[in-house]
Design an enzyme around this catalytic site. Structure first.
Site, PDB file in Angstrom:
ATOM      1  N   HIS A  51       5.590   4.860   7.641  1.00 20.02           N
ATOM      2  CA  HIS A  51       6.260   3.633   8.087  1.00 20.02           C
ATOM      3  C   HIS A  51       7.445   3.864   9.025  1.00 20.02           C
ATOM      4  O   HIS A  51       8.540   3.372   8.798  1.00 20.02           O
ATOM      5  CB  HIS A  51       6.726   2.817   6.889  1.00 20.02           C
ATOM      6  CG  HIS A  51       5.665   1.872   6.392  1.00 20.02           C
ATOM      7  ND1 HIS A  51       5.062   0.927   7.187  1.00 20.02           N
ATOM      8  CD2 HIS A  51       5.089   1.737   5.165  1.00 20.02           C
ATOM      9  CE1 HIS A  51       4.176   0.242   6.478  1.00 20.02           C
ATOM     10  NE2 HIS A  51       4.155   0.733   5.249  1.00 20.02           N
ATOM     11  N   HIS A  56      -6.846   3.751   2.206  1.00 17.09           N
ATOM     12  CA  HIS A  56      -5.467   3.268   2.200  1.00 17.09           C
ATOM     13  C   HIS A  56      -5.235   2.273   1.065  1.00 17.09           C
ATOM     14  O   HIS A  56      -4.247   2.369   0.341  1.00 17.09           O
ATOM     15  CB  HIS A  56      -5.122   2.606   3.527  1.00 17.09           C
ATOM     16  CG  HIS A  56      -3.718   2.070   3.549  1.00 17.09           C
ATOM     17  ND1 HIS A  56      -2.616   2.902   3.646  1.00 17.09           N
ATOM     18  CD2 HIS A  56      -3.226   0.813   3.437  1.00 17.09           C
ATOM     19  CE1 HIS A  56      -1.505   2.166   3.602  1.00 17.09           C
ATOM     20  NE2 HIS A  56      -1.856   0.903   3.468  1.00 17.09           N
ATOM     21  N   ASN A  91      -3.422  -0.996   6.495  1.00 15.97           N
ATOM     22  CA  ASN A  91      -3.340  -2.418   6.826  1.00 15.97           C
ATOM     23  C   ASN A  91      -2.275  -2.695   7.887  1.00 15.97           C
ATOM     24  O   ASN A  91      -2.313  -3.742   8.558  1.00 15.97           O
ATOM     25  CB  ASN A  91      -3.062  -3.252   5.572  1.00 15.97           C
ATOM     26  CG  ASN A  91      -1.749  -2.910   4.908  1.00 15.97           C
ATOM     27  OD1 ASN A  91      -1.508  -1.745   4.573  1.00 15.97           O
ATOM     28  ND2 ASN A  91      -0.880  -3.891   4.708  1.00 15.97           N
ATOM     29  N   HIS A  92      -1.337  -1.761   8.102  1.00 17.30           N
ATOM     30  CA  HIS A  92      -0.323  -1.961   9.141  1.00 17.30           C
ATOM     31  C   HIS A  92      -0.770  -1.448  10.502  1.00 17.30           C
ATOM     32  O   HIS A  92      -0.039  -1.642  11.483  1.00 17.30           O
ATOM     33  CB  HIS A  92       1.009  -1.315   8.738  1.00 17.30           C
ATOM     34  CG  HIS A  92       1.830  -2.191   7.853  1.00 17.30           C
ATOM     35  ND1 HIS A  92       2.795  -3.043   8.326  1.00 17.30           N
ATOM     36  CD2 HIS A  92       1.791  -2.363   6.510  1.00 17.30           C
ATOM     37  CE1 HIS A  92       3.349  -3.701   7.323  1.00 17.30           C
ATOM     38  NE2 HIS A  92       2.757  -3.306   6.203  1.00 17.30           N
ATOM     39  N   HIS A 131      -0.457   2.531   0.003  1.00 16.51           N
ATOM     40  CA  HIS A 131      -0.390   1.069   0.146  1.00 16.51           C
ATOM     41  C   HIS A 131       0.573   0.339  -0.772  1.00 16.51           C
ATOM     42  O   HIS A 131       1.342  -0.501  -0.320  1.00 16.51           O
ATOM     43  CB  HIS A 131      -1.797   0.507  -0.009  1.00 16.51           C
ATOM     44  CG  HIS A 131      -1.950  -0.963   0.242  1.00 16.51           C
ATOM     45  ND1 HIS A 131      -1.401  -1.592   1.342  1.00 16.51           N
ATOM     46  CD2 HIS A 131      -2.606  -1.926  -0.452  1.00 16.51           C
ATOM     47  CE1 HIS A 131      -1.727  -2.870   1.320  1.00 16.51           C
ATOM     48  NE2 HIS A 131      -2.454  -3.099   0.234  1.00 16.51           N
ATOM     49  N   ASP A 141       5.452   0.322  11.739  1.00 17.80           N
ATOM     50  CA  ASP A 141       6.140  -0.858  11.188  1.00 17.80           C
ATOM     51  C   ASP A 141       7.266  -0.430  10.242  1.00 17.80           C
ATOM     52  O   ASP A 141       7.306   0.688   9.748  1.00 17.80           O
ATOM     53  CB  ASP A 141       5.176  -1.799  10.457  1.00 17.80           C
ATOM     54  CG  ASP A 141       4.328  -2.618  11.418  1.00 17.80           C
ATOM     55  OD1 ASP A 141       4.751  -2.815  12.573  1.00 17.80           O
ATOM     56  OD2 ASP A 141       3.240  -3.074  11.006  1.00 17.80           O
ATOM     57  N   ARG A 142       8.193  -1.371  10.026  1.00 18.67           N
ATOM     58  CA  ARG A 142       9.354  -1.210   9.149  1.00 18.67           C
ATOM     59  C   ARG A 142      10.387  -0.245   9.721  1.00 18.67           C
ATOM     60  O   ARG A 142      11.539  -0.614   9.891  1.00 18.67           O
ATOM     61  CB  ARG A 142       8.945  -0.782   7.738  1.00 18.67           C
ATOM     62  CG  ARG A 142       7.949  -1.715   7.064  1.00 18.67           C
ATOM     63  CD  ARG A 142       7.742  -1.324   5.604  1.00 18.67           C
ATOM     64  NE  ARG A 142       6.644  -2.033   5.009  1.00 18.67           N
ATOM     65  CZ  ARG A 142       6.692  -3.258   4.490  1.00 18.67           C
ATOM     66  NH1 ARG A 142       7.817  -3.929   4.523  1.00 18.67           N
ATOM     67  NH2 ARG A 142       5.616  -3.800   3.966  1.00 18.67           N
ATOM     68  N   ARG A 168      -0.958 -10.404  -3.238  1.00 14.99           N
ATOM     69  CA  ARG A 168      -0.650 -10.478  -1.808  1.00 14.99           C
ATOM     70  C   ARG A 168      -1.284 -11.708  -1.162  1.00 14.99           C
ATOM     71  O   ARG A 168      -0.913 -12.088  -0.060  1.00 14.99           O
ATOM     72  CB  ARG A 168      -1.174  -9.234  -1.088  1.00 14.99           C
ATOM     73  CG  ARG A 168      -0.579  -7.927  -1.544  1.00 14.99           C
ATOM     74  CD  ARG A 168      -1.254  -6.779  -0.815  1.00 14.99           C
ATOM     75  NE  ARG A 168      -0.880  -5.471  -1.315  1.00 14.99           N
ATOM     76  CZ  ARG A 168       0.122  -4.736  -0.841  1.00 14.99           C
ATOM     77  NH1 ARG A 168       0.845  -5.189   0.153  1.00 14.99           N
ATOM     78  NH2 ARG A 168       0.394  -3.552  -1.349  1.00 14.99           N
ATOM     79  N   ASP A 218      -0.716   3.363   7.558  1.00 20.49           N
ATOM     80  CA  ASP A 218       0.639   2.798   7.588  1.00 20.49           C
ATOM     81  C   ASP A 218       1.656   3.787   8.149  1.00 20.49           C
ATOM     82  O   ASP A 218       2.701   4.045   7.545  1.00 20.49           O
ATOM     83  CB  ASP A 218       1.060   2.325   6.198  1.00 20.49           C
ATOM     84  CG  ASP A 218       0.454   0.968   5.855  1.00 20.49           C
ATOM     85  OD1 ASP A 218      -0.463   0.528   6.570  1.00 20.49           O
ATOM     86  OD2 ASP A 218       0.899   0.352   4.868  1.00 20.49           O
ATOM     87  N   ASP A 248       1.812   6.378   4.123  1.00 18.97           N
ATOM     88  CA  ASP A 248       2.847   5.367   4.333  1.00 18.97           C
ATOM     89  C   ASP A 248       4.179   5.928   4.837  1.00 18.97           C
ATOM     90  O   ASP A 248       5.215   5.763   4.196  1.00 18.97           O
ATOM     91  CB  ASP A 248       3.091   4.588   3.041  1.00 18.97           C
ATOM     92  CG  ASP A 248       1.957   3.648   2.716  1.00 18.97           C
ATOM     93  OD1 ASP A 248       2.205   2.459   2.535  1.00 18.97           O
ATOM     94  OD2 ASP A 248       0.803   4.101   2.663  1.00 18.97           O
TER      95      ASP A 248
END
Length: 457
Positions: A151, A289, A210-211, A366, A181-182, A339, A178, A149
């Site tokens: 990100h 993940h 998942n991203h 995650h 993103d972000r 979620r 991941d 992650d």
């Protein structure tokens, strides 16, 4: 409200607005959700399932030397060498190029689109040669680190690399999803990891998160980032296609049995004296993940057989969606995910190791910080773009057969050697968790070998 079910989310928001008509935040969320529903409907309407591969189309452009693939004479960054005879258009990756590229990115440099496409195609060829479940054996005198992650936080990512060491013939890295993103530098992180995958396909492992999905990239920034840095949507489409070819899980196995109990220090942790072992007496880690599944009886062969390149996107059901979206939870057995997609899995009836008759530990990323008894977890405050000042670290151990190691937002690093560390601080003995921002960890070494867990006070 479900993050992947905007129509249901809109219904929830509208109900809240009836109760709180002056709530401006909810009103704005409802408006954005309506826009997203229209955007998804339009994308679905124009989607062509069996059209030509984006990768094939771009390779043809590179081969023909079309205008869009030429490198400007004014470009001052690193140059990717040509490929071997007959494949010059594919390029040839080198460690020198990657090192120069990293320094170039630190100075806000931007690669020509030709090089971006060549790196993506190189990684894509490596991914397509792998199963959905990749088996990685940690050979004698070799190491592996797992990073989760990041990100889009480029400088956190580079700081992690400075602690673990970069991929090499004796050191492997597994990036557990991941990457995008972000943050503002997801593209740069992806290019670095994909370049290493191209250079060291068996020493650079990547699990899809998942991203790494088209729907979330549209909501959380990577699509906009890519289209801003490389005008038009061709490059983003190529990223999306390569994400679809990324493996979903990695099984890390030792080649040797762990050190015998009598050779351990008197104060060794229970995880060292009573480790979880496979049938042949080796330590093994299943790295995903998200997590495990909503049904019993899922085996490693089932994971390996997931047709990820046919499924393309995670969807809202099935093994592929759950492996990317599931979360550990406090309840015994299984529970609905907060979620709105995926499954919560906890200790008790849903033993973390029941996915086959062979035993192994589980390592996931995650989830944001939570505290669950019965599962080995690490709690973190979520990482802002700047260096954290108030991060804390706690380590929980539960039942020996329900261990789950958890990595969080660009903060944590898991490191393993064959015999494991001999740490006295209640770590799991065969793993290491470091918070590696800002300065070197006390007692750590440059190659990421674990000495003692540490954190900022």
């Amino acid at each position: 409200m479900s993050i992947l079910q905007p129509k249901k989310a809109l219904t929830d928001l509208q109900q809240i607005l009836k109760l709180e008509p002056s709530n401006r935040q909810i009103l704005l969320q409802a408006q954005e959700t309506q826009k997203l529903i229209r955007k998804l409907a339009f994308a679905e309407a124009i989607r062509v399932e069996d059209g030509p591969s984006v990768a094939d189309s771009i390779e043809e452009q590179l081969k023909s030397g079309s205008a869009g693939t030429l490198v400007s004479k004014d470009y001052k960054g690193p140059h990717l060498p040509a490929g071997p005879e007959g494949q010059e258009h594919l390029g040839s990756i080198t460690e020198d190029f990657i090192n120069e590229m990293i320094e170039f990115f630190k100075k806000e440099g931007r690669l020509p689109v030709k090089y971006v496409w060549q790196i993506l195609l190189g990684a894509n060829r490596a991914f397509l040669a792998e199963d959905s479940l990749v088996e990685h054996t940690v050979e004698e005198d070799a190491t592996i680190d797992v990073i989760g992650d990041t990100h889009g936080q480029l400088f956190d990512f580079l700081n992690l690399l400075s602690k673990t060491g970069r991929p090499s013939e004796k050191h492997a890295l597994l990036f557990n999803g991941d990457l995008v993103d972000r943050g503002s530098y997801g593209l740069e992180i992806i290019l670095i990891t994909f370049a290493y995958k191209w250079l060291y396909p068996n020493r650079t492992r990547l699990n899809r998160g998942n991203h790494e999905a088209r729907s979330l990239n549209g909501m959380y920034g990577f699509e906009a980032e890519t289209k801003e840095k490389y005008k038009g949507d061709t490059t983003f489409k190529l990223f999306s296609e390569v994400f679809e070819s990324m493996p979903l899980a990695t099984l890390i196995s030792a080649t040797q049995k762990p050190a015998p109990t009598e050779s351990l220090p008197w104060d060794a942790s229970p995880a060292q004296t009573s480790p979880i072992l496979s049938k042949d007496g080796r330590k093994r880690f299943l790295v995903v993940h998200g997590g495990l599944f909503s049904k019993d009886g899922v085996t490693l062969d089932d994971i390996k057989a997931i047709p990820r390149t046919k499924l393309k996107q995670p969807g809202q059901s099935g093994l592929m969606m759950e492996i990317l979206w599931a979360d550990p939870c406090a309840a015994n057995g299984r529970a609905p995910s907060k979620r709105g997609v995926g499954t919560g899995f906890g200790p008790g009836e849903t033993n973390l190791l029941e996915i086959s008759d062979d035993e192994r530990d589980l390592l996931t990323s995650h989830l944001l910080h939570r505290r669950y008894e019965g599962i080995l977890r690490v709690e973190w405050s979520d990482c802002p773009p700047a260096l954290p000042r108030d991060a804390t670290r706690r380590l929980h151990r539960g039942a020996r057969r329900t261990m789950c190691y958890h990595l969080l937002r660009s903060c944590l690093l898991w490191s393993w050697r064959q015999q494991g560390c001999l740490c006295k601080n209640r770590c799991a003995g065969h793993h290491a968790l470091h918070q590696v921002r800002g300065r070197a960890a006390p007692g750590s070494q440059a190659d990421g070998i674990h000495q003692e867990p540490w954190w900022y006070a």
